[in-house]
Design a protein around this motif. Structure first.
Motif, PDB file in Angstrom:
ATOM      1  N   SER A 388      12.171 125.943  62.965  1.00  0.00           N
ATOM      2  CA  SER A 388      10.947 126.723  62.791  1.00  0.00           C
ATOM      3  C   SER A 388      10.580 127.451  64.077  1.00  0.00           C
ATOM      4  CB  SER A 388       9.796 125.812  62.346  1.00  0.00           C
ATOM      5  OG  SER A 388      10.068 125.262  61.071  1.00  0.00           O
ATOM      6  N   VAL A 389      10.946 126.853  65.231  1.00  0.00           N
ATOM      7  CA  VAL A 389      10.775 127.539  66.510  1.00  0.00           C
ATOM      8  C   VAL A 389      11.815 128.639  66.655  1.00  0.00           C
ATOM      9  CG1 VAL A 389      10.852 127.277  69.018  1.00  0.00           C
ATOM     10  CG2 VAL A 389       9.753 125.526  67.617  1.00  0.00           C
ATOM     11  N   GLY A 390      13.075 128.280  66.424  1.00  0.00           N
ATOM     12  CA  GLY A 390      14.159 129.234  66.630  1.00  0.00           C
ATOM     13  C   GLY A 390      14.093 130.440  65.723  1.00  0.00           C
ATOM     14  N   PHE A 391      13.612 130.249  64.489  1.00  0.00           N
ATOM     15  CA  PHE A 391      13.517 131.346  63.532  1.00  0.00           C
ATOM     16  C   PHE A 391      12.129 131.996  63.526  1.00  0.00           C
ATOM     17  CE2 PHE A 391      16.798 128.715  61.069  1.00  0.00           C
ATOM     18  CZ  PHE A 391      17.858 129.319  61.742  1.00  0.00           C
ATOM     19  N   ASP A 392      11.255 131.610  64.468  1.00  0.00           N
ATOM     20  CA  ASP A 392       9.913 132.188  64.602  1.00  0.00           C
ATOM     21  C   ASP A 392       9.082 131.982  63.341  1.00  0.00           C
ATOM     22  OD1 ASP A 392       7.935 133.410  66.105  1.00  0.00           O
ATOM     23  OD2 ASP A 392       8.514 135.444  65.556  1.00  0.00           O
TER      24      ASP A 392
END
Length: 604
Positions: A388-392
């Motif tokens: 969820s962080v990496g894919f914004d």
């Protein structure tokens, strides 16, 4: 745990509007005439004829004319997209072998638009009626879409279990969906998924468009309805619509009513929250509920936090905090080496703003990690939150929900955010497929999130601080958003209604500590006897991510347990088994091989 009386009073404070009589529900008025299509032969209800191999294909079903796809082609692609967005269909994942089915089911689909009282915009409702519907054991399974997906966003959750058994399935996009509007071209989406000019009667979403508006609008963000506050009624209307569809399909067996037809509601993620909101509505219209990894806010229950709160907190702190976890602890993608510079930049900016302490990036990461742990995040949830962080994803969710909770329209976002095509030269080629492929919340499908605050080495930070302040602040915009969040608080399920909640312990998007666990504890403390919780070890939020080898090795799929929960509540309704007990299920990932039955133990 709060004393029973106190928790009951806390949750009872949530306003619940009285229901109309059941007869009025069954005969609700639709916003459009009912559209009927037949699906047999090389087409079917479950996969539009694609089957498992067609759904596994990385190439979307083709349009004969890419600029003008037919309704049948759009439906086929929508099924392909929604199956792949929800289920692990990878060859080693076990779907169709250990659980689930994609065997063809012929039948009819009934589609319309319906509107809950007081709403500005309609929601889509759809009923799938198999040819072998069992009129002697009348059954409807209602499946609100996962996330903000379009009308087929619950198909993988309900249809493989219900349709082969001769049950009808009812769907609702619950006021979200992929009915995107191109404001520059003045194009919306009709009931059949085809593009049509704004002003055409029967559009699925027709926003108020201020002069000079440009870009893209979508229903969850721009309807000015706060659809989450009405999730339960969306589910209820979808069930009523299915009864109308059954009357039309089998007039000799009519009427189909809530009194003579079994109604089971099942959903995951936002769909799981929607069925729990339906569970609190008055009347005996609903017979059982299965809620998978539900986004549910139990208001005053200890530990409960609304999605907007923990999502904006995660969006700010988690990129920095993940640096404090060992590299091997984080699933990939995102690739640690690629994202680490951005995470270090986030630590530096947070420290400069006084939001974390520490003399260097690693000390700052430790502090961010400790702050998240102190607010209830587990390391397992943080690890599973890495994508969820990496894919914004956190920012995309927060931007959409801020607009929805505040009931803002096009061009009114309190942080100035908006949506537009990333490449105008490609727009004409992408736009015809938006309805079939969109997940309901951009970015994606060539649509980007525009942030006027973006700048510097950490371009998303200032916009995220604005979004966070809408929850923690005191200005007029903050009050609007906070009022919208308060309107989504869940009440207690109806007494004696069987409710089975299934949640992965490692869920990093909707952590159970903030959502299902407080809800179940509150309901039980208030005397609700027929509620149970299955906690799945090594279960995270996105079964579709298990197609990535590192995710499949670490995590167990959740859909097998949703299907098993449907089996159990059906047995309860048949009086062939008691209500299941709470269970902690020792599931595990498949390692380097294919999923085997031993990795997916079922509760006794």
């Amino acid at each position: 745990m709060l004393p029973s009386l106190l928790i009951s009073l806390c949750l009872a404070a949530c306003a619940v509007r009285p229901d109309p009589p059941q007869g009025a529900l069954t005969q609700m008025q639709l916003s459009t005439p009912m559209r009927v299509t037949e699906h047999r032969g090389q087409d079917d209800l479950l996969s539009a004829g694609l089957g498992l191999s067609g759904l596994q294909s990385t190439s979307a079903p083709a349009f004969s004319d890419p600029a003008h796809p037919t309704p049948a082609e759009l439906r086929r692609r929508a099924l392909w997209s929604n199956w792949r967005g929800i289920a692990d269909l990878s060859p080693t994942g076990g779907y169709g072998r250990l659980y689930g089915t994609l065997a063809p089911v012929p039948g009819r689909e009934y589609t319309a638009l319906a509107t809950v009282p007081g709403a500005r915009q309609p929601h889509r409702v759809l009923a799938q009626v198999p040819d072998h519907f069992d009129a002697r054991r009348r059954c409807v399974v209602v499946a609100p879409s996962s996330g903000s997906r379009g009308i087929y966003g619950g198909i993988a959750v309900a249809a493989p279990w219900a349709l082969p058994k001769g049950c009808a399935v009812a769907y609702t996009d619950k006021g979200g969906g992929s009915d995107y509007v191109d404001l520059d071209a003045g194009l919306g989406v009709g009931l059949d998924g085809m593009l049509a000019p704004l002003g055409t009667p029967g559009l699925a979403f027709a926003p108020q468009v201020p002069p000079g508006a440009s870009g893209v609008a979508f229903k969850h963000a721009h309807s000015r309805d706060n659809p989450e506050a009405d999730w339960g009624r969306h589910v209820q209307q979808a069930a009523a619509f299915a009864l109308q569809a059954l009357d039309a399909a089998f007039p000799a067996q009519a009427p189909f009513t809530f009194d003579n037809t079994r109604i089971i509601a099942v959903g995951i993620s936002n769909g799981g929250g929607a069925v729990l909101r339906a569970a609190e509505l008055e009347g005996d219209w609903l017979d059982a509920v299965v809620a998978g990894e539900p986004n549910v806010y139990a208001a005053q229950a200890p530990g409960s936090r609304p999605l907007y709160d923990f999502a904006t907190e995660a969006a700010l702190l988690m990129p920095c905090a993940l640096l404090d976890l060992p590299a091997q602890a984080l699933p990939q993608p995102p690739l640690r080496a690629q994202v680490e510079p951005a995470w270090r930049a986030r630590c530096e900016r947070l420290a400069a703003l006084g939001l974390v302490d520490g003399a260097d990036a690693m000390a700052q990461a430790r502090d961010a990690h400790e702050r998240l742990r102190a607010s209830g995040w587990t390391d397992a949830a943080l690890q599973a939150g890495a994508p969820s962080v990496g894919f914004d994803l956190w920012r995309a969710v927060a931007a959409t929900y801020a607009s929805a909770y505040g009931r803002y329209g096009v061009g009114e976002h309190p942080c100035g955010m908006s949506y537009a095509a990333l490449d105008a030269t490609q727009l004409a080629g992408l736009r015809p497929g938006w309805w079939a492929e969109g997940a309901g919340i951009p970015p994606g499908n060539g649509i980007g999130l525009r942030d006027p605050c973006a700048q510097g080495a950490d371009p998303t930070l200032e916009g995220l601080r604005c979004l966070r302040a809408l929850f923690t602040g005191e200005g007029e915009d903050a009050k609007r958003v906070q009022a919208g969040i308060a309107a989504t608080a869940a009440g207690l399920p109806r007494a004696e209604l069987p409710v089975l909640v299934v949640h992965g312990i490692d869920d990093g998007l909707i952590p159970p500590a903030f959502t299902s666990a407080p809800y179940v504890a509150a309901a039980r403390a208030a005397g609700r006897r027929r509620i149970a919780s299955w906690q799945v070890e090594h279960g995270e939020h996105f079964d579709a991510f298990l197609a990535f080898p590192d995710y499949g090795a670490r995590y167990a799929p959740m859909l097998p347990y949703v299907y098993a929960a449907l089996d159990r509540v059906s047995q309860v309704l048949d009086r062939t088994a008691p209500m299941p007990a709470d269970a902690r299920i020792p599931a595990r990932g498949r390692g380097q091989g294919a999923v085997e039955a031993a990795q997916l133990p079922m509760p006794d």
